[in-house]
Design a protein around this motif. Structure first.
Motif, PDB file in Angstrom:
ATOM      1  N   TRP A 120     -22.741  27.929  -8.591  1.00 14.80           N
ATOM      2  CA  TRP A 120     -23.873  27.006  -8.546  1.00 14.80           C
ATOM      3  C   TRP A 120     -23.453  25.568  -8.250  1.00 14.80           C
ATOM      4  O   TRP A 120     -24.065  24.877  -7.435  1.00 14.80           O
ATOM      5  CB  TRP A 120     -24.645  27.071  -9.859  1.00 14.80           C
ATOM      6  N   ARG A 121     -22.402  25.088  -8.893  1.00 16.75           N
ATOM      7  CA  ARG A 121     -22.007  23.688  -8.725  1.00 16.75           C
ATOM      8  C   ARG A 121     -21.627  23.367  -7.279  1.00 16.75           C
ATOM      9  O   ARG A 121     -21.848  22.260  -6.800  1.00 16.75           O
ATOM     10  CB  ARG A 121     -20.832  23.376  -9.656  1.00 16.75           C
ATOM     11  N   VAL A 122     -21.027  24.321  -6.601  1.00 14.20           N
ATOM     12  CA  VAL A 122     -20.651  24.131  -5.195  1.00 14.20           C
ATOM     13  C   VAL A 122     -21.843  24.420  -4.290  1.00 14.20           C
ATOM     14  O   VAL A 122     -22.061  23.730  -3.295  1.00 14.20           O
ATOM     15  CB  VAL A 122     -19.460  25.043  -4.826  1.00 14.20           C
ATOM     16  N   ARG A 123     -22.636  25.438  -4.683  1.00 18.98           N
ATOM     17  CA  ARG A 123     -23.747  25.881  -3.851  1.00 18.98           C
ATOM     18  C   ARG A 123     -24.748  24.764  -3.574  1.00 18.98           C
ATOM     19  O   ARG A 123     -25.247  24.600  -2.458  1.00 18.98           O
ATOM     20  CB  ARG A 123     -24.455  27.062  -4.517  1.00 18.98           C
ATOM     21  N   ARG A 124     -25.059  23.964  -4.586  1.00 20.05           N
ATOM     22  CA  ARG A 124     -26.083  22.943  -4.396  1.00 20.05           C
ATOM     23  C   ARG A 124     -25.625  21.886  -3.383  1.00 20.05           C
ATOM     24  O   ARG A 124     -26.435  21.335  -2.638  1.00 20.05           O
ATOM     25  CB  ARG A 124     -26.439  22.289  -5.725  1.00 20.05           C
ATOM     26  N   LEU A 127     -27.680  34.058   5.367  1.00 18.03           N
ATOM     27  CA  LEU A 127     -27.162  32.796   4.859  1.00 18.03           C
ATOM     28  C   LEU A 127     -27.359  32.701   3.350  1.00 18.03           C
ATOM     29  O   LEU A 127     -26.483  32.219   2.617  1.00 18.03           O
ATOM     30  CB  LEU A 127     -27.870  31.631   5.560  1.00 18.03           C
ATOM     31  N   CYS A 128     -28.507  33.192   2.871  1.00 11.26           N
ATOM     32  CA  CYS A 128     -28.775  33.205   1.425  1.00 11.26           C
ATOM     33  C   CYS A 128     -27.817  34.146   0.686  1.00 11.26           C
ATOM     34  O   CYS A 128     -27.440  33.874  -0.455  1.00 11.26           O
ATOM     35  CB  CYS A 128     -30.225  33.600   1.161  1.00 11.26           C
ATOM     36  N   VAL A 129     -27.453  35.247   1.338  1.00 10.43           N
ATOM     37  CA  VAL A 129     -26.472  36.165   0.738  1.00 10.43           C
ATOM     38  C   VAL A 129     -25.155  35.433   0.516  1.00 10.43           C
ATOM     39  O   VAL A 129     -24.533  35.533  -0.555  1.00 10.43           O
ATOM     40  CB  VAL A 129     -26.257  37.396   1.644  1.00 10.43           C
ATOM     41  N   VAL A 130     -24.723  34.682   1.516  1.00 11.31           N
ATOM     42  CA  VAL A 130     -23.478  33.921   1.398  1.00 11.31           C
ATOM     43  C   VAL A 130     -23.602  32.858   0.311  1.00 11.31           C
ATOM     44  O   VAL A 130     -22.704  32.684  -0.528  1.00 11.31           O
ATOM     45  CB  VAL A 130     -23.120  33.271   2.747  1.00 11.31           C
ATOM     46  N   LEU A 131     -24.727  32.135   0.309  1.00  9.73           N
ATOM     47  CA  LEU A 131     -24.933  31.087  -0.691  1.00  9.73           C
ATOM     48  C   LEU A 131     -24.951  31.654  -2.107  1.00  9.73           C
ATOM     49  O   LEU A 131     -24.454  31.032  -3.046  1.00  9.73           O
ATOM     50  CB  LEU A 131     -26.247  30.347  -0.413  1.00  9.73           C
ATOM     51  N   ALA A 132     -25.530  32.863  -2.267  1.00 13.55           N
ATOM     52  CA  ALA A 132     -25.618  33.486  -3.590  1.00 13.55           C
ATOM     53  C   ALA A 132     -24.252  33.821  -4.164  1.00 13.55           C
ATOM     54  O   ALA A 132     -24.083  33.923  -5.384  1.00 13.55           O
ATOM     55  CB  ALA A 132     -26.483  34.747  -3.512  1.00 13.55           C
ATOM     56  N   LYS A 158     -32.259  33.379  -5.576  1.00 13.97           N
ATOM     57  CA  LYS A 158     -31.332  32.316  -5.955  1.00 13.97           C
ATOM     58  C   LYS A 158     -31.441  31.080  -5.071  1.00 13.97           C
ATOM     59  O   LYS A 158     -30.919  30.011  -5.416  1.00 13.97           O
ATOM     60  CB  LYS A 158     -29.887  32.846  -5.906  1.00 13.97           C
ATOM     61  N   ASN A 159     -32.087  31.254  -3.906  1.00 13.02           N
ATOM     62  CA  ASN A 159     -32.203  30.146  -2.951  1.00 13.02           C
ATOM     63  C   ASN A 159     -33.635  30.054  -2.430  1.00 13.02           C
ATOM     64  O   ASN A 159     -33.861  29.870  -1.226  1.00 13.02           O
ATOM     65  CB  ASN A 159     -31.236  30.355  -1.781  1.00 13.02           C
ATOM     66  N   ALA A 160     -34.608  30.220  -3.349  1.00 11.26           N
ATOM     67  CA  ALA A 160     -36.010  30.353  -2.952  1.00 11.26           C
ATOM     68  C   ALA A 160     -36.507  29.155  -2.154  1.00 11.26           C
ATOM     69  O   ALA A 160     -37.080  29.308  -1.058  1.00 11.26           O
ATOM     70  CB  ALA A 160     -36.883  30.568  -4.188  1.00 11.26           C
ATOM     71  N   ALA A 161     -36.302  27.947  -2.656  1.00  9.74           N
ATOM     72  CA  ALA A 161     -36.799  26.753  -1.962  1.00  9.74           C
ATOM     73  C   ALA A 161     -36.109  26.592  -0.613  1.00  9.74           C
ATOM     74  O   ALA A 161     -36.747  26.256   0.395  1.00  9.74           O
ATOM     75  CB  ALA A 161     -36.579  25.520  -2.826  1.00  9.74           C
ATOM     76  N   PHE A 162     -34.810  26.822  -0.588  1.00  7.42           N
ATOM     77  CA  PHE A 162     -34.057  26.733   0.665  1.00  7.42           C
ATOM     78  C   PHE A 162     -34.628  27.699   1.691  1.00  7.42           C
ATOM     79  O   PHE A 162     -34.884  27.326   2.846  1.00  7.42           O
ATOM     80  CB  PHE A 162     -32.584  27.041   0.405  1.00  7.42           C
ATOM     81  N   PHE A 163     -34.837  28.944   1.279  1.00  4.88           N
ATOM     82  CA  PHE A 163     -35.333  29.962   2.201  1.00  4.88           C
ATOM     83  C   PHE A 163     -36.715  29.584   2.725  1.00  4.88           C
ATOM     84  O   PHE A 163     -36.971  29.639   3.929  1.00  4.88           O
ATOM     85  CB  PHE A 163     -35.389  31.329   1.507  1.00  4.88           C
ATOM     86  N   VAL A 164     -37.626  29.202   1.851  1.00  6.20           N
ATOM     87  CA  VAL A 164     -39.010  28.916   2.243  1.00  6.20           C
ATOM     88  C   VAL A 164     -39.072  27.733   3.198  1.00  6.20           C
ATOM     89  O   VAL A 164     -39.690  27.802   4.270  1.00  6.20           O
ATOM     90  CB  VAL A 164     -39.886  28.652   1.004  1.00  6.20           C
ATOM     91  N   PHE A 165     -38.431  26.625   2.838  1.00  3.63           N
ATOM     92  CA  PHE A 165     -38.526  25.423   3.667  1.00  3.63           C
ATOM     93  C   PHE A 165     -37.773  25.576   4.991  1.00  3.63           C
ATOM     94  O   PHE A 165     -38.248  25.091   6.026  1.00  3.63           O
ATOM     95  CB  PHE A 165     -38.031  24.200   2.899  1.00  3.63           C
ATOM     96  N   MET A 166     -36.637  26.250   4.965  1.00  2.00           N
ATOM     97  CA  MET A 166     -35.895  26.419   6.215  1.00  2.00           C
ATOM     98  C   MET A 166     -36.583  27.422   7.144  1.00  2.00           C
ATOM     99  O   MET A 166     -36.528  27.286   8.366  1.00  2.00           O
ATOM    100  CB  MET A 166     -34.455  26.853   5.934  1.00  2.00           C
ATOM    101  N   TYR A 167     -37.259  28.416   6.548  1.00  4.57           N
ATOM    102  CA  TYR A 167     -38.017  29.332   7.404  1.00  4.57           C
ATOM    103  C   TYR A 167     -39.203  28.593   8.018  1.00  4.57           C
ATOM    104  O   TYR A 167     -39.502  28.754   9.212  1.00  4.57           O
ATOM    105  CB  TYR A 167     -38.508  30.553   6.634  1.00  4.57           C
ATOM    106  N   LEU A 168     -39.866  27.788   7.216  1.00  2.00           N
ATOM    107  CA  LEU A 168     -40.992  27.006   7.719  1.00  2.00           C
ATOM    108  C   LEU A 168     -40.536  26.047   8.821  1.00  2.00           C
ATOM    109  O   LEU A 168     -41.203  25.890   9.851  1.00  2.00           O
ATOM    110  CB  LEU A 168     -41.629  26.224   6.569  1.00  2.00           C
ATOM    111  N   LEU A 169     -39.361  25.437   8.629  1.00  2.00           N
ATOM    112  CA  LEU A 169     -38.810  24.534   9.640  1.00  2.00           C
ATOM    113  C   LEU A 169     -38.490  25.280  10.936  1.00  2.00           C
ATOM    114  O   LEU A 169     -38.876  24.850  12.037  1.00  2.00           O
ATOM    115  CB  LEU A 169     -37.543  23.876   9.090  1.00  2.00           C
TER     116      LEU A 169
END
Length: 623
Positions: A67-71, A58-63, A20-31
């Motif tokens: 959606w409208r608030v999550r973004r 953090l992704c568990v919490v975001l999930a 549910k937060n794939a891009a967030f996870f990938v880019f923040m892990y890379l960062l």
């Protein structure tokens, strides 16, 4: 088949937060990975696993967030994490230090004009050739990816993948990825979990000194990400601000009724990490303090034999020797006035020359914790008339600073009504010992020590420590010489001691546990303490000299120091307590000397001398 369906559902649940937060996870892990790998590689041994766990949780919490608030929450996190990472990396590149409480303090005190001048001086194209460019590149790729995704979604484009290929991919990838996540979560139950416990513990503290002690614990917190370093900086500044506010209120209660200026010139020299059992003056078998030994034989010098520090951390000691509070009294150190405030109010000119507590961007946690009240503008003005402006690699710089202040006329001893309190703070034998003395001043080598069972490297460390002690002896002697022709009294003490392979122990440095035995007390808390009198002073104040000589063997702890100083200055104030003045006939000789306000030093020593050392876990582990 049922088992396979269950397995697929289980793995789907495990991977769902990341999905549910794939891009967030990938880019923040890379960062985060880049921040650790490039900026703080010393955290690499455990940081990468903890980074995965942190982002996964953090992704568990975001999930769980709609959606409208999550973004919007993710957008806020992007701004926060990218900003802190870039600023932290900038500090590493420009100042060779991660973001710290001092840097945050400086930012808060910076005006708009100063900020513009700073950006003009320190922000340029040269940064693109530094490690900062990696974070900027990740940010750029992330922006391009986000724009591309908006365009794709706007065109309602969906890639066509054959259903059979998609099913095969799920059957292979889902179990493998799910298993990998479970393995990492299991690994995260070790050191990463302990670090999170330590982080929560640190954020719960209500005293900046306790925050400092956290970093010295064996299981202390490791701030492996920029966002955690920022959180710590905010906490440290908030706690320091509370104590500063209380100190300002306490300063208003300071009252001087009269002053006899009994000692026109009082000089307080504070050393650092000085184990008195490496001092020739205290019976050490190496000539580490020949100048002090000569003075003790030829001049008026009271060498105290039973003095301990209240703590083995510089910052804790400074707070307690500057405050009129004495451990065991009601309240905290910041609830009482600071002794330089009373000396200034009495009419003394107060000078402070320090080789450690000057505000700088690379300031370590113990420098911030110990120096925040000394460097606060309002408190500094209340305490000191004169201060130095920089620190030096070697303590010779303190002598030069003092001479410069004298030459500039900021210090005066010859005019009528000149009364001075001069506080000189040295780096002394503060680790790293090798760096505390110049190359051409080193006398001892590893070959000078016959230490059976100790390695060549360990003997070399002892040699470095003794060379630092010898150099300290020369610096202190030069400082004392500056007052030989004046009516002056010089007090020398160290903030605390340092272990250096003493009492058969293979250890140097300090122990930060609150559960310790006599070995730690002997090596880390027993300190040198002596009072030297100029000829003029000894001639004019024979009764004070007699009192000093009579008090040499009295048990003493340096949290009482302000009350001795007030007596020597002849300052009458309601805050003075005679029972804490070691020269007074009413001095409390039986007072319990509680190290760290928890361990009875005299009881430890009695037990040791009786044959039951009662060593704590910290002592036993160190052997």
């Amino acid at each position: 088949m049922k088992h396979l369906d269950f397995l697929m559902k289980l793995m789907g649940c495990v991977l769902k937060p990341i999905g549910k937060n794939a891009a967030f996870f990938v880019f923040m892990y890379l960062l985060g990975y880049t921040c650790i790998k490039v900026g703080t590689p010393y955290y690499a041994q455990f940081g990468f696993v903890e980074l995965f766990i942190d982002l996964y949780m953090l992704c568990v919490v975001l999930a769980l967030i709609p959606w409208r608030v999550r973004r919007w929450v993710r957008a806020l996190l992007y701004v926060l994490l990218y900003t802190t990472s870039i600023v932290d990396m900038y500090c590493i590149v420009k100042f060779n230090a991660t973001f710290s409480p001092t840097m945050l303090l400086l930012v808060g005190e910076t005006t708009g004009r100063e900020a513009a001048e700073f950006l003009g001086s320190y922000v340029g194209w040269d940064l693109l050739g530094s490690n900062l460019v990696w974070l900027l590149l990740i940010l750029l790729i992330h922006i391009i990816y986000s724009v591309a995704m908006v365009v794709v979604r706007g065109r309602h484009y969906t890639p066509r993948i054959p259903r059979r290929a998609l099913l095969r991919l799920r059957l292979v990838a889902l179990p493998l990825l799910g298993a990998a996540v479970l393995v990492l979560i299991e690994r995260g139950a070790g050191e990463p979990l302990q670090n999170k416990v330590a982080l929560v513990r640190m954020m719960s503290y209500t005293n900046v000194g306790d925050v400092e002690r956290e970093f010295n614990r064996k299981d202390g917190v490791k701030l492996y990400l920029p966002i955690y370093r920022f959180a710590y900086s905010f906490l440290a500044n908030e706690l320091a601000a509370r104590q500063v506010d209380q100190l300002i209120r306490s300063a208003r209660t300071a009252r001087v009724d009269s002053c006899a200026f009994t000692t026109p010139n009082i000089v307080l020299i504070i050393g650092e990490s000085y184990n008195r059992h490496h001092s020739q003056l205290y019976g050490y078998d190496k000539p580490t303090t020949p100048r002090q030994v000569r003075r003790s034989r030829r001049e008026t010098m009271a060498v105290f034999t039973d003095v301990v520090a209240p703590f083995n951390l510089t910052s804790f000691v400074f707070k307690n020797i500057f405050s009129l509070n004495v451990l065991g009294e009601k309240g905290d150190w910041c609830d009482y006035p600071l002794f330089p405030e009373l000396f200034r109010a009495a009419g003394y000119r107060v000078t402070f020359v320090t080789n450690q507590f000057r505000t700088r961007t690379t300031e370590a946690v113990y420098d911030f914790s110990g120096g925040f009240f000394l460097n606060h503008p309002e408190l500094s003005r209340a305490m000191f008339d004169v201060r130095n402006e920089r620190t030096h690699r070697f303590d010779r710089g303190v002598i030069d600073d003092y001479d410069r202040l004298l030459a500039d006329g900021r210090l005066s001893f010859d005019g009528k009504g000149d009364h001075n309190l001069v506080i000189l703070h040295l780096m002394g034998q503060h680790v790293n010992y090798r760096d505390r003395s110049p190359r051409d001043r080193k006398k001892f080598t590893a070959g000078d020590y016959r230490m059976e069972g100790y390695s060549q490297k360990e003997r070399a460390v002892v040699a470095d420590y003794d060379n630092a002690t010898l150099y300290n002896d020369s610096v202190v002697d030069q400082l004392v010489r500056r007052f030989e022709d004046k009516e002056a009294l010089v007090i020398y003490l160290s903030d605390h001691g340092d272990e250096c392979y003493g009492m058969g122990c293979h250890k140097f440095g300090r122990t930060h546990s609150d559960n310790f035995g006599y070995r730690v007390a002997h090596e880390e808390f027993e300190i040198p303490f002596w009072v030297w009198c100029s000829r003029t002073f000894a001639k004019r104040h024979p009764e004070l000299v007699e009192q000093l000589m009579a008090a040499r063997d009295r048990p003493y702890m340096t949290d009482c120091l302000p009350h001795l100083l007030l007596y020597l200055g002849g300052i009458a104030t309601p805050q003075y307590r005679e029972r804490y003045n070691v020269l007074s006939p009413h001095y409390d000789v039986g007072r319990r000397r509680m190290l760290k306000n928890k361990v009875d030093y005299d009881e430890l020593r009695r037990n040791y001398e009786a044959g039951s050392a009662g060593d704590g876990p910290a002592d036993r582990v160190a052997h």
